[in-house]
Scaffold this motif. Structure first.
Motif, PDB file in Angstrom:
ATOM      1  N   ASN A  49       6.858  -0.533  -1.401  1.00  0.00           N
ATOM      2  CA  ASN A  49       5.567  -0.734  -2.062  1.00  0.00           C
ATOM      3  C   ASN A  49       4.996  -2.140  -1.908  1.00  0.00           C
ATOM      4  OD1 ASN A  49       7.835  -1.438  -3.708  1.00  0.00           O
ATOM      5  ND2 ASN A  49       6.473  -1.704  -5.448  1.00  0.00           N
ATOM      6  N   VAL A  50       5.535  -2.922  -0.986  1.00  0.00           N
ATOM      7  CA  VAL A  50       5.022  -4.280  -0.762  1.00  0.00           C
ATOM      8  C   VAL A  50       4.552  -4.393   0.686  1.00  0.00           C
ATOM      9  CG1 VAL A  50       5.577  -6.738  -0.760  1.00  0.00           C
ATOM     10  CG2 VAL A  50       6.609  -5.234  -2.478  1.00  0.00           C
ATOM     11  N   PRO A  51       3.233  -4.578   0.912  1.00  0.00           N
ATOM     12  CA  PRO A  51       2.166  -4.549  -0.094  1.00  0.00           C
ATOM     13  C   PRO A  51       1.770  -3.117  -0.439  1.00  0.00           C
ATOM     14  CG  PRO A  51       1.238  -5.002   2.062  1.00  0.00           C
ATOM     15  CD  PRO A  51       2.718  -4.938   2.255  1.00  0.00           C
ATOM     16  N   ALA A  71       1.359   0.664   1.589  1.00  0.00           N
ATOM     17  CA  ALA A  71       2.103   1.849   1.152  1.00  0.00           C
ATOM     18  C   ALA A  71       1.167   3.028   0.934  1.00  0.00           C
ATOM     19  CB  ALA A  71       2.878   1.534  -0.125  1.00  0.00           C
ATOM     20  N   ARG A  72      -0.007   2.777   0.358  1.00  0.00           N
ATOM     21  CA  ARG A  72      -0.959   3.870   0.145  1.00  0.00           C
ATOM     22  C   ARG A  72      -1.461   4.436   1.475  1.00  0.00           C
ATOM     23  NH1 ARG A  72      -2.671   0.698  -4.250  1.00  0.00           N
ATOM     24  NH2 ARG A  72      -4.412  -0.180  -3.078  1.00  0.00           N
ATOM     25  N   ALA A 108      -1.113   8.290   2.644  1.00  0.00           N
ATOM     26  CA  ALA A 108      -2.272   9.081   3.087  1.00  0.00           C
ATOM     27  C   ALA A 108      -1.992   9.740   4.430  1.00  0.00           C
ATOM     28  CB  ALA A 108      -3.506   8.180   3.172  1.00  0.00           C
ATOM     29  N   GLY A 109      -1.347   9.000   5.337  1.00  0.00           N
ATOM     30  CA  GLY A 109      -1.015   9.564   6.639  1.00  0.00           C
ATOM     31  C   GLY A 109      -0.017  10.693   6.544  1.00  0.00           C
ATOM     32  N   ALA A 144       1.935   5.708  -7.278  1.00  0.00           N
ATOM     33  CA  ALA A 144       2.959   6.681  -7.678  1.00  0.00           C
ATOM     34  C   ALA A 144       2.486   8.106  -7.414  1.00  0.00           C
ATOM     35  CB  ALA A 144       3.304   6.492  -9.159  1.00  0.00           C
ATOM     36  N   ARG A 145       1.230   8.382  -7.728  1.00  0.00           N
ATOM     37  CA  ARG A 145       0.698   9.727  -7.493  1.00  0.00           C
ATOM     38  C   ARG A 145       0.563  10.021  -6.004  1.00  0.00           C
ATOM     39  NH1 ARG A 145      -0.546  12.180 -11.997  1.00  0.00           N
ATOM     40  NH2 ARG A 145      -0.995  10.978 -13.897  1.00  0.00           N
TER      41      ARG A 145
END
Length: 424
Positions: free
Chosen positions: A247-249, A253-254, A258-259, A283-284
């Motif tokens: 989660n860094v950054p 991570a988002r 998404a991918g 998290a979601r």
């Protein structure tokens, strides 16, 4: 050149570990025009016989051995894991004149000490995808090895400073790892994948910077999605992201999530989180893209101990991270590390109570901290006389705060006896 690459790891501490790093190096060598044979000793009932068979039939010009684990990192009844590799090197010396090159995470922490201990000819510290093909080219052309990044020669020391690749996008897996996973269908394989390297966190005890460097380097999210889609096409549905801090950054991570979500496959994946500033949308996104399990290495439930470890999160951030994951249906594996400088039985009790309050699906407890070179913990241990000034730390040494020798084991056993989800 004909290159035989051997993954020496045979340890299954929890489950089978596939040799990700060596597979990337193998593909880099092939791209450079070399013929590569790949041998994973994890799958071999008789490693010596398998290595001998490859030497006799393939007749390599060079042998590369990847060293992953030095020991099991357990202070009680420590297992030192290098003797089988030392024996393998001796046997290969008797059967072949091919030079032997070491690499891997374990080697990178102890480049000179491990080279001398195992009796190999040379080794590459750090990323081998660039340095190893360069070494092969210089050997093939009879050129000087001076200046080869990260290269150590037996008895001659470093030949060139290690260089970190600025981009990971050119490093590809090839078929070695997917082939191993396919051949081990009876095992519950979590396929390893790395989206980024490097860690700037500087935790007091950690060896990651010695292996991967401090600068954080990322693989393009589009390439990550494409490669994982190819793995899914091969029937691989469980992915283990081995990044130290997924989660860094969090913006990156988002993008990864998404991918993965866009693939539309029945993918399950797990990762390691750094419990700092965790956001609900991440998290979601993780859960929606297939995340089923997270390792939370929060290590302690006592703020002063965390500060001494140079952790950059607070206990309320750990609690919030755990809560968000629980609400999203993601399993949590909490990791505790007891015995750091300043630890007492009272701070241990504080940690146990905090960890208990999170109600994680599993809590794993480590007692005593493995001391690695070039870390703040090693400096403290030398200052306190726990280790000597010239100890290279290849043979396992552990730090346990004074005063915990008596009472700690009894406390942990009593605690775990009423908590079946705790492993101590």
């Amino acid at each position: 050149m004909k290159i035989l690459l051997i993954s020496a790891n045979k340890e299954r501490f929890i489950e089978v570990t596939l040799p990700l790093g060596l597979a990337l190096v193998a593909e880099a060598a092939r791209k450079a025009g070399h013929e590569v044979a790949f041998l994973d000793l994890m799958t071999c009932p008789d490693p010596g016989q398998a290595a001998r068979a490859h030497l006799e039939t393939f007749r390599p010009d060079l042998v590369g051995i990847s060293v992953r684990n030095i020991d099991d990192q357990k202070m009680r009844s420590t297992q030192f894991l290098l003797e089988p590799i030392r024996k393998l090197v001796r046997e290969m010396r008797q059967l072949s004149e091919a030079p032997i090159v070491l690499g891997g995470a374990g080697y990178s922490i102890y480049p000179e000490a491990l080279l001398a201990y195992l009796g190999a000819d040379m080794g590459i510290q750090g990323e081998g995808e660039v340095a190893f093909p360069l070494l092969l080219d210089r050997l093939e052309k009879g050129l000087s090895l001076s200046g080869t990044p990260g290269l150590f020669l037996a008895g001659k020391g470093s030949q060139g400073d290690r260089v970190l690749a600025k981009s990971l996008d050119g490093f590809t897996l090839g078929e070695d790892l997917a082939g191993l996973a396919s051949a081990m269908r009876n095992e519950e394989i979590w396929f390893p994948y790395q989206t980024r390297r490097g860690c700037p966190m500087d935790c007091s005890y950690c060896s990651t910077a010695g292996v991967e460097g401090r600068p954080l380097r990322k693989r393009s999210p589009a390439i990550v999605a494409r490669e994982i889609e190819r793995l899914a096409d091969r029937g691989i549905r469980r992915i283990h992201f081995v990044d130290n801090t997924f989660n860094v950054p969090d913006t990156y991570a988002r993008e990864i999530c998404a991918g993965l979500a866009a693939l539309g496959t029945d993918l399950s994946w797990r990762c390691i989180l750094y419990p700092r500033r965790m956001r609900e949308d991440l998290a979601r996104a993780m859960a929606a893209s297939g995340c089923v399990e997270v390792t939370l290495g929060f290590e302690s439930g006592c703020e002063p101990i965390l500060k001494g470890m140079n952790k950059r999160y607070r206990l309320d951030e750990v609690r919030e991270t755990s809560r968000l994951l629980r609400e999203c249906g993601v399993r949590r594996l909490g990791m505790l590390m007891l015995g750091a400088p300043g630890e007492t039985l009272d701070t241990v009790k504080e940690t146990l109570a905090f960890a208990d309050s999170l109600d994680c699906e599993l809590i794993a407890v480590t007692t005593g901290i493995r001391i690695y070179p070039n870390t703040k913990l090693a400096e403290i241990a030398r200052r306190e006389g726990v280790i000597g000034p010239d100890d290279d730390l290849l043979l396992p040494r552990f730090y346990l705060a004074r005063g915990l020798e008596q009472g700690l084991d009894e406390l942990l056993q009593a605690w775990a006896s009423t908590r079946p989800n705790w492993v101590v």
